[in-house]
Design a protein around this motif. Structure first.
Motif, PDB file in Angstrom:
ATOM      1  N   GLN A 128      -2.381  10.788 -23.823  1.00 41.75           N
ATOM      2  CA  GLN A 128      -3.037  11.332 -22.635  1.00 41.75           C
ATOM      3  C   GLN A 128      -2.937  10.303 -21.502  1.00 41.75           C
ATOM      4  OE1 GLN A 128      -4.413  14.476 -22.564  1.00 41.75           O
ATOM      5  NE2 GLN A 128      -3.542  14.635 -24.619  1.00 41.75           N
ATOM      6  N   PRO A 129      -2.979  10.729 -20.231  1.00 41.64           N
ATOM      7  CA  PRO A 129      -2.934   9.759 -19.131  1.00 41.64           C
ATOM      8  C   PRO A 129      -4.056   8.731 -19.251  1.00 41.64           C
ATOM      9  CG  PRO A 129      -2.618  11.978 -18.294  1.00 41.64           C
ATOM     10  CD  PRO A 129      -3.030  12.117 -19.742  1.00 41.64           C
ATOM     11  N   TYR A 130      -3.745   7.472 -18.931  1.00 39.67           N
ATOM     12  CA  TYR A 130      -4.733   6.397 -18.949  1.00 39.67           C
ATOM     13  C   TYR A 130      -4.321   5.299 -17.976  1.00 39.67           C
ATOM     14  CZ  TYR A 130      -1.490   3.760 -21.944  1.00 39.67           C
ATOM     15  OH  TYR A 130      -0.385   3.101 -22.432  1.00 39.67           O
ATOM     16  N   VAL A 131      -5.269   4.412 -17.663  1.00 42.30           N
ATOM     17  CA  VAL A 131      -4.998   3.298 -16.761  1.00 42.30           C
ATOM     18  C   VAL A 131      -4.550   2.093 -17.582  1.00 42.30           C
ATOM     19  CG1 VAL A 131      -5.985   1.720 -15.044  1.00 42.30           C
ATOM     20  CG2 VAL A 131      -6.658   4.147 -15.060  1.00 42.30           C
ATOM     21  N   MET A 132      -3.391   1.580 -17.247  1.00 44.48           N
ATOM     22  CA  MET A 132      -2.858   0.361 -17.871  1.00 44.48           C
ATOM     23  C   MET A 132      -3.321  -0.836 -17.041  1.00 44.48           C
ATOM     24  SD  MET A 132      -0.911  -1.107 -20.194  1.00 44.48           S
ATOM     25  CE  MET A 132       0.430  -0.185 -20.879  1.00 44.48           C
ATOM     26  N   PHE A 133      -3.714  -1.909 -17.716  1.00 42.89           N
ATOM     27  CA  PHE A 133      -4.199  -3.153 -17.099  1.00 42.89           C
ATOM     28  C   PHE A 133      -5.369  -2.891 -16.135  1.00 42.89           C
ATOM     29  CE2 PHE A 133       0.546  -4.011 -17.542  1.00 42.89           C
ATOM     30  CZ  PHE A 133       0.414  -4.581 -18.789  1.00 42.89           C
ATOM     31  N   PRO A 134      -6.432  -2.181 -16.597  1.00 46.68           N
ATOM     32  CA  PRO A 134      -7.540  -1.847 -15.702  1.00 46.68           C
ATOM     33  C   PRO A 134      -8.180  -3.090 -15.084  1.00 46.68           C
ATOM     34  CG  PRO A 134      -8.176  -1.514 -18.002  1.00 46.68           C
ATOM     35  CD  PRO A 134      -6.705  -1.790 -17.983  1.00 46.68           C
ATOM     36  N   ASN A 174       0.838  -1.194   0.000  1.00 45.33           N
ATOM     37  CA  ASN A 174       0.000   0.000   0.000  1.00 45.33           C
ATOM     38  C   ASN A 174       0.879   1.252   0.000  1.00 45.33           C
ATOM     39  OD1 ASN A 174      -2.465   1.309  -0.112  1.00 45.33           O
ATOM     40  ND2 ASN A 174      -2.542   1.571   2.101  1.00 45.33           N
ATOM     41  N   LYS A 175       1.641   1.408  -1.076  1.00 46.71           N
ATOM     42  CA  LYS A 175       2.563   2.525  -1.248  1.00 46.71           C
ATOM     43  C   LYS A 175       2.390   3.064  -2.668  1.00 46.71           C
ATOM     44  CE  LYS A 175       6.094   0.396   1.704  1.00 46.71           C
ATOM     45  NZ  LYS A 175       7.484  -0.085   1.750  1.00 46.71           N
ATOM     46  N   ILE A 176       2.949   4.239  -2.908  1.00 43.36           N
ATOM     47  CA  ILE A 176       2.961   4.814  -4.256  1.00 43.36           C
ATOM     48  C   ILE A 176       4.387   4.737  -4.782  1.00 43.36           C
ATOM     49  CG2 ILE A 176       2.704   6.922  -5.619  1.00 43.36           C
ATOM     50  CD1 ILE A 176       0.466   7.747  -3.747  1.00 43.36           C
ATOM     51  N   GLY A 177       4.538   4.160  -5.976  1.00 46.39           N
ATOM     52  CA  GLY A 177       5.848   4.058  -6.608  1.00 46.39           C
ATOM     53  C   GLY A 177       5.894   4.829  -7.913  1.00 46.39           C
ATOM     54  N   LEU A 178       7.097   5.170  -8.334  1.00 39.81           N
ATOM     55  CA  LEU A 178       7.309   5.937  -9.566  1.00 39.81           C
ATOM     56  C   LEU A 178       8.258   5.168 -10.479  1.00 39.81           C
ATOM     57  CD1 LEU A 178       7.050   8.673 -11.158  1.00 39.81           C
ATOM     58  CD2 LEU A 178       9.155   9.344 -10.001  1.00 39.81           C
ATOM     59  N   ILE A 179       7.883   5.076 -11.764  1.00 36.03           N
ATOM     60  CA  ILE A 179       8.724   4.434 -12.768  1.00 36.03           C
ATOM     61  C   ILE A 179       8.929   5.405 -13.924  1.00 36.03           C
ATOM     62  CG2 ILE A 179       8.887   2.547 -14.447  1.00 36.03           C
ATOM     63  CD1 ILE A 179       7.172   0.853 -12.552  1.00 36.03           C
ATOM     64  N   THR A 211       3.209   3.248 -25.887  1.00 37.00           N
ATOM     65  CA  THR A 211       3.264   4.598 -25.357  1.00 37.00           C
ATOM     66  C   THR A 211       4.665   5.155 -25.528  1.00 37.00           C
ATOM     67  OG1 THR A 211       1.613   3.940 -23.719  1.00 37.00           O
ATOM     68  CG2 THR A 211       2.734   6.017 -23.329  1.00 37.00           C
ATOM     69  N   GLY A 212       4.732   6.396 -25.948  1.00 40.86           N
ATOM     70  CA  GLY A 212       6.019   7.077 -26.059  1.00 40.86           C
ATOM     71  C   GLY A 212       6.562   7.387 -24.675  1.00 40.86           C
ATOM     72  N   PRO A 213       7.463   8.330 -24.553  1.00 37.28           N
ATOM     73  CA  PRO A 213       8.053   8.659 -23.258  1.00 37.28           C
ATOM     74  C   PRO A 213       6.980   8.922 -22.200  1.00 37.28           C
ATOM     75  CG  PRO A 213       9.214   9.795 -25.003  1.00 37.28           C
ATOM     76  CD  PRO A 213       8.007   9.153 -25.634  1.00 37.28           C
ATOM     77  N   LEU A 236      -1.209   3.977 -13.395  1.00 29.95           N
ATOM     78  CA  LEU A 236      -1.448   5.171 -14.196  1.00 29.95           C
ATOM     79  C   LEU A 236      -0.260   5.437 -15.112  1.00 29.95           C
ATOM     80  CD1 LEU A 236      -3.283   7.606 -14.782  1.00 29.95           C
ATOM     81  CD2 LEU A 236      -2.118   8.810 -12.912  1.00 29.95           C
ATOM     82  N   MET A 237      -0.549   5.552 -16.392  1.00 25.84           N
ATOM     83  CA  MET A 237       0.452   5.909 -17.402  1.00 25.84           C
ATOM     84  C   MET A 237       0.324   7.410 -17.675  1.00 25.84           C
ATOM     85  SD  MET A 237       1.910   2.995 -18.501  1.00 25.84           S
ATOM     86  CE  MET A 237       2.373   3.120 -20.223  1.00 25.84           C
ATOM     87  N   ILE A 238       1.445   8.129 -17.598  1.00 26.98           N
ATOM     88  CA  ILE A 238       1.429   9.573 -17.822  1.00 26.98           C
ATOM     89  C   ILE A 238       2.433   9.907 -18.918  1.00 26.98           C
ATOM     90  CG2 ILE A 238       1.658  11.852 -16.774  1.00 26.98           C
ATOM     91  CD1 ILE A 238       1.231  10.496 -14.045  1.00 26.98           C
ATOM     92  N   PRO A 239       1.965  10.027 -20.181  1.00 28.85           N
ATOM     93  CA  PRO A 239       2.871  10.426 -21.263  1.00 28.85           C
ATOM     94  C   PRO A 239       3.419  11.824 -21.006  1.00 28.85           C
ATOM     95  CG  PRO A 239       0.840   9.507 -22.124  1.00 28.85           C
ATOM     96  CD  PRO A 239       0.626   9.736 -20.657  1.00 28.85           C
ATOM     97  N   VAL A 240       4.659  12.056 -21.431  1.00 33.53           N
ATOM     98  CA  VAL A 240       5.267  13.354 -21.164  1.00 33.53           C
ATOM     99  C   VAL A 240       5.373  14.238 -22.399  1.00 33.53           C
ATOM    100  CG1 VAL A 240       6.470  12.650 -19.082  1.00 33.53           C
ATOM    101  CG2 VAL A 240       7.610  12.391 -21.270  1.00 33.53           C
TER     102      VAL A 240
END
Length: 196
Positions: free
Chosen positions: A168-174, A108-113, A139-141, A181-185
């Motif tokens: 645009q941001p979207y949910v991967m493997f809903p 139950n943590k938030i991680g960043l990739i 997805t690009g960068p 959450l995928m966040i294109p840059v």
């Protein structure tokens, strides 16, 4: 960590990623380099230099083990996935990944990739079905927000198996344990849909 701090941190990371990414970059190939210099060079496309230069870099070995080729100090681990995608995961993201591989509930943590080179594409239904090209998305960068605590953040974002706009941001493997959450840059023409 309160929700405001978490969202502010995410915003800073996305802004940093967008600032350090060039729109002319090509998506990665599925190749996983065999020599350390080539492997490290590809890994270094995953994150800003300030992250990857101070991260631990691991490289798979022929016997299935993993070798540390750079010892880091910032809590990030960078590597190239079996699909050829270079990435850098913070400590929470590594815990998330290990729990999923062990078929356990993610912490139950938030991680960043960071995946600033983009990815090589997958099925948005299940990565194990990548070979089918069903619900294909590339997805690009981008950066990813993962972990059990991140699920609360997912509700406002599109959850379609067939991603309509991967810029645009979207949910991967809903709906799956590994949803995130995928966040294109930045914008880039990408492949989406049920088949390539």
């Amino acid at each position: 960590m309160n929700r405001f701090y978490a969202l502010a941190s995410v915003g800073f990371c996305v802004a940093l990623a967008a600032f350090t990414t060039t729109s002319a970059s090509a998506l990665p190939t599925e190749e996983v380099p065999k020599t350390e210099p080539d492997y490290i060079a590809k890994v270094k496309t995953a994150a800003p230099p300030s992250v990857v230069n101070n991260a631990t870099i691991t490289m798979p070995q022929a016997d299935g083990s993993s070798k540390t080729v750079q010892t880091g100090s910032n809590g990030f681990t960078c590597f190239i996935g079996t699909d050829g995608t270079p990435e850098c995961d913070d400590q929470n993201a590594m815990e998330w990944r290990k729990a999923l591989q062990a078929k356990q509930e993610p912490p139950n943590k938030i991680g960043l990739i960071f995946m600033l080179a983009g990815d090589t594409g997958t099925s948005n239904h299940d990565h194990a079905e990548r070979h089918t090209h069903k619900h294909w998305v590339q997805t690009g960068p981008h950066v990813m927000i993962v972990g059990g605590a991140a699920r609360e953040m997912l509700s406002p974002y599109p959850r379609d198996l067939d991603v309509k706009d991967a810029t645009q941001p979207y949910v991967m493997f809903p709906g799956k344990p590994n949803e995130h959450l995928m966040i294109p840059v930045h914008s880039q023409e990408l492949t989406t849909g049920s088949a390539r």
